[in-house]
Design an enzyme around this catalytic site. Structure first.
Site, PDB file in Angstrom:
ATOM      1  N   TYR A  83      14.520  24.878   3.852  1.00  0.00           N
ATOM      2  CA  TYR A  83      15.486  25.622   3.033  1.00  0.00           C
ATOM      3  C   TYR A  83      15.682  24.974   1.658  1.00  0.00           C
ATOM      4  O   TYR A  83      15.603  25.642   0.618  1.00  0.00           O
ATOM      5  CB  TYR A  83      16.821  25.698   3.777  1.00  0.00           C
ATOM      6  CG  TYR A  83      17.944  26.342   2.985  1.00  0.00           C
ATOM      7  CD1 TYR A  83      18.048  27.727   2.906  1.00  0.00           C
ATOM      8  CD2 TYR A  83      18.898  25.565   2.321  1.00  0.00           C
ATOM      9  CE1 TYR A  83      19.074  28.318   2.178  1.00  0.00           C
ATOM     10  CE2 TYR A  83      19.922  26.145   1.601  1.00  0.00           C
ATOM     11  CZ  TYR A  83      20.006  27.521   1.535  1.00  0.00           C
ATOM     12  OH  TYR A  83      21.027  28.103   0.813  1.00  0.00           O
ATOM     13  N   SER A 125      20.838  26.816  -4.746  1.00  0.00           N
ATOM     14  CA  SER A 125      21.783  26.060  -3.917  1.00  0.00           C
ATOM     15  C   SER A 125      21.893  24.629  -4.405  1.00  0.00           C
ATOM     16  O   SER A 125      20.946  24.088  -4.991  1.00  0.00           O
ATOM     17  CB  SER A 125      21.293  26.046  -2.468  1.00  0.00           C
ATOM     18  OG  SER A 125      22.072  25.163  -1.681  1.00  0.00           O
TER      19      SER A 125
HETATM   20  P1  NAD Z   1      25.237  35.624   4.168  1.00  0.00           P
HETATM   21  O1  NAD Z   1      24.768  35.428   5.544  1.00  0.00           O
HETATM   22  O2  NAD Z   1      26.488  36.378   3.974  1.00  0.00           O
HETATM   23  O3  NAD Z   1      24.130  36.325   3.275  1.00  0.00           O
HETATM   24  C1  NAD Z   1      22.756  36.130   3.463  1.00  0.00           C
HETATM   25  C2  NAD Z   1      22.141  37.502   3.607  1.00  0.00           C
HETATM   26  O4  NAD Z   1      20.728  37.365   3.572  1.00  0.00           O
HETATM   27  C3  NAD Z   1      22.443  38.187   4.917  1.00  0.00           C
HETATM   28  O5  NAD Z   1      23.613  38.961   4.842  1.00  0.00           O
HETATM   29  C4  NAD Z   1      21.214  39.056   5.134  1.00  0.00           C
HETATM   30  O6  NAD Z   1      21.483  40.391   4.759  1.00  0.00           O
HETATM   31  C5  NAD Z   1      20.197  38.506   4.149  1.00  0.00           C
HETATM   32  N1  NAD Z   1      18.940  38.205   4.823  1.00  0.00           N
HETATM   33  C6  NAD Z   1      18.601  37.084   5.489  1.00  0.00           C
HETATM   34  N2  NAD Z   1      17.353  37.209   5.978  1.00  0.00           N
HETATM   35  C7  NAD Z   1      16.910  38.437   5.607  1.00  0.00           C
HETATM   36  C8  NAD Z   1      15.708  39.156   5.801  1.00  0.00           C
HETATM   37  N3  NAD Z   1      14.656  38.635   6.460  1.00  0.00           N
HETATM   38  N4  NAD Z   1      15.628  40.404   5.296  1.00  0.00           N
HETATM   39  C9  NAD Z   1      16.662  40.953   4.639  1.00  0.00           C
HETATM   40  N5  NAD Z   1      17.812  40.315   4.400  1.00  0.00           N
HETATM   41  C10 NAD Z   1      17.922  39.067   4.893  1.00  0.00           C
HETATM   42  O7  NAD Z   1      25.354  34.173   3.535  1.00  0.00           O
HETATM   43  P2  NAD Z   1      25.556  33.667   2.022  1.00  0.00           P
HETATM   44  O8  NAD Z   1      25.923  32.256   2.172  1.00  0.00           O
HETATM   45  O9  NAD Z   1      26.412  34.569   1.235  1.00  0.00           O
HETATM   46  O10 NAD Z   1      24.077  33.694   1.457  1.00  0.00           O
HETATM   47  C11 NAD Z   1      23.719  34.289   0.220  1.00  0.00           C
HETATM   48  C12 NAD Z   1      22.829  33.344  -0.560  1.00  0.00           C
HETATM   49  O11 NAD Z   1      23.570  32.202  -0.935  1.00  0.00           O
HETATM   50  C13 NAD Z   1      21.622  32.834   0.213  1.00  0.00           C
HETATM   51  O12 NAD Z   1      20.488  32.865  -0.623  1.00  0.00           O
HETATM   52  C14 NAD Z   1      21.996  31.400   0.513  1.00  0.00           C
HETATM   53  O13 NAD Z   1      20.859  30.590   0.640  1.00  0.00           O
HETATM   54  C15 NAD Z   1      22.796  31.060  -0.721  1.00  0.00           C
HETATM   55  N6  NAD Z   1      23.655  29.889  -0.602  1.00  0.00           N
HETATM   56  C16 NAD Z   1      24.692  29.867   0.286  1.00  0.00           C
HETATM   57  C17 NAD Z   1      25.480  28.744   0.366  1.00  0.00           C
HETATM   58  C18 NAD Z   1      26.628  28.660   1.333  1.00  0.00           C
HETATM   59  O14 NAD Z   1      27.182  27.570   1.492  1.00  0.00           O
HETATM   60  N7  NAD Z   1      27.033  29.722   1.957  1.00  0.00           N
HETATM   61  C19 NAD Z   1      25.231  27.638  -0.451  1.00  0.00           C
HETATM   62  C20 NAD Z   1      24.192  27.690  -1.345  1.00  0.00           C
HETATM   63  C21 NAD Z   1      23.408  28.827  -1.422  1.00  0.00           C
END
Ligand code: NAD
Ligand code: MG
Length: 297
Positions: free
Chosen positions: A202, A189
């Site tokens: 985080y 991230s």
């Molecule tokens: P999202 O909510 O669509 O995806 C995150 C997924 O993590 C969830 O769908 C869930 O299935 C899974 N998850 C969370 N806790 C869990 C657990 N204990 N066991 C099993 N699965 C679990 O959101 P996203 O933003 O697409 O996130 C995907 C990745 O991207 C993450 O690692 C997040 O940190 C990273 N990220 C997101 C952003 C943003 O702005 N959305 C920015 C930087 C990084």
């Protein structure tokens, strides 16, 4: 139909998607977002870049992981997705899209903080797909907490288990199955570089994932396994509506980037495709930033 190759102004793209204040419980559902996130359902066009590959994507039910699952399938890969049991409805929608692309989809619900589940996840993927040559460690936990005194030991532990330990466990269990040419990709991230004051735990996990990827890449490159990272900026996904950010800041989410808007999951998927495929064969230990232009070291 426009696809990811269509010539467009990146500042004007997704002008029809307006991030709204939405508050969801638990991990949040894609179907629970008031304005949709674009997972590339209508737009991602595959060109055979992952023909015959076998991928495991955690958090493949929604957001960045789901967009990546759709892209991988359209590029010719069979895909297993991991997600929490309460996300079954989102997961089934992605399974259907993978199958529509003519590929095998395997849905394996469970909790990434559970060591035994992570072991079983790799094992089931290998059995059901007949092998494993792409691991995307993308499932993640992000819950904002304003004051250090309110960040509980349990929450701190859970964020580390979900983001850091699961990556370690999955990589460790996957590698023995991975032939040379395989690829591991972690989702870090912008928070690893520009941590927010309310995302202490985080942001720290994302920096740990970056460093772990770089160390692992050094160890695994001689074995023909490449490890790389995608570092998203602000992307419109369920996580952000389920406590990732205070609800009232969501309408401005992403506006601080030089492009002036939030990214969409569909804009992340091509970075994962590049790092998964052989076209990145000399790219090792790299972090590919997809963040709307926020400068990183
Ligand atoms: P999202 O909510 O669509 O995806 C995150 C997924 O993590 C969830 O769908 C869930 O299935 C899974 N998850 C969370 N806790 C869990 C657990 N204990 N066991 C099993 N699965 C679990 O959101 P996203 O933003 O697409 O996130 C995907 C990745 O991207 C993450 O690692 C997040 O940190 C990273 N990220 C997101 C952003 C943003 O702005 N959305 C920015 C930087 C990084
Ligand atoms: Mg989800």
């Amino acid at each position: 139909m426009a696809d990811q190759y269509t010539f467009t102004d990146p500042t004007a793209r997704y002008a029809d998607i307006d991030t709204k204040p939405v508050s969801q419980d638990g991990p949040g559902l894609d179907s629970g977002m008031r304005d949709r996130a674009d997972l590339g359902e209508e737009s991602y066009r595959g060109t055979g870049r992952l023909e015959g590959r076998k991928a495991l994507i955690t958090g493949g039910d929604s957001g960045i992981g789901a967009a990546t699952a759709i892209a991988f399938a359209r590029e010719g890969a069979d895909v297993a997705i991991s997600y929490l049991p309460e996300e079954e409805s989102d997961a089934q929608r992605i399974v259907a899209l993978i199958e529509e692309a003519g590929r095998t989809a395997v849905a394996i619900p469970g909790d990434l903080t559970d060591r035994a589940y992570c072991a079983q996840l790799v094992q089931t993927t290998v059995e059901r797909l007949g092998g494993l040559d792409i691991l995307v460690s993308n499932g993640g936990k992000q819950q904002y907490v304003d004051r250090l005194e309110d960040l509980t030991d349990e929450a701190f532990d859970e964020t580390f288990k979900t983001n850091v330990y699961a990556f370690f466990w999955l990589a460790k269990d996957a590698v023995p199955h991975m032939p040379p040419g395989s690829t591991i990709i972690a989702t870090s991230s912008i928070q690893a570089y520009q941590p927010s004051e309310n995302l202490v735990d985080y942001a720290t996990t994302k920096a740990a994932m970056n460093t772990m990827s770089k160390a692992l890449s050094q160890q695994l490159a001689p074995r023909g396994i490449r490890v790389n990272v995608v570092a998203p900026g602000p992307v419109w996904t369920p996580l952000q509506t389920a406590g990732g950010q205070p609800t009232d800041v969501l309408p401005e989410f992403g506006q601080q980037t030089p492009l002036g808007r939030a990214g969409q999951p569909a804009e992340l998927a091509p970075a994962f495709v590049f790092l998964a495929s052989g076209e990145s064969s000399y790219v090792v230990g790299e972090t590919l930033h997809v963040n709307g232009g926020m400068p990183t070291p």
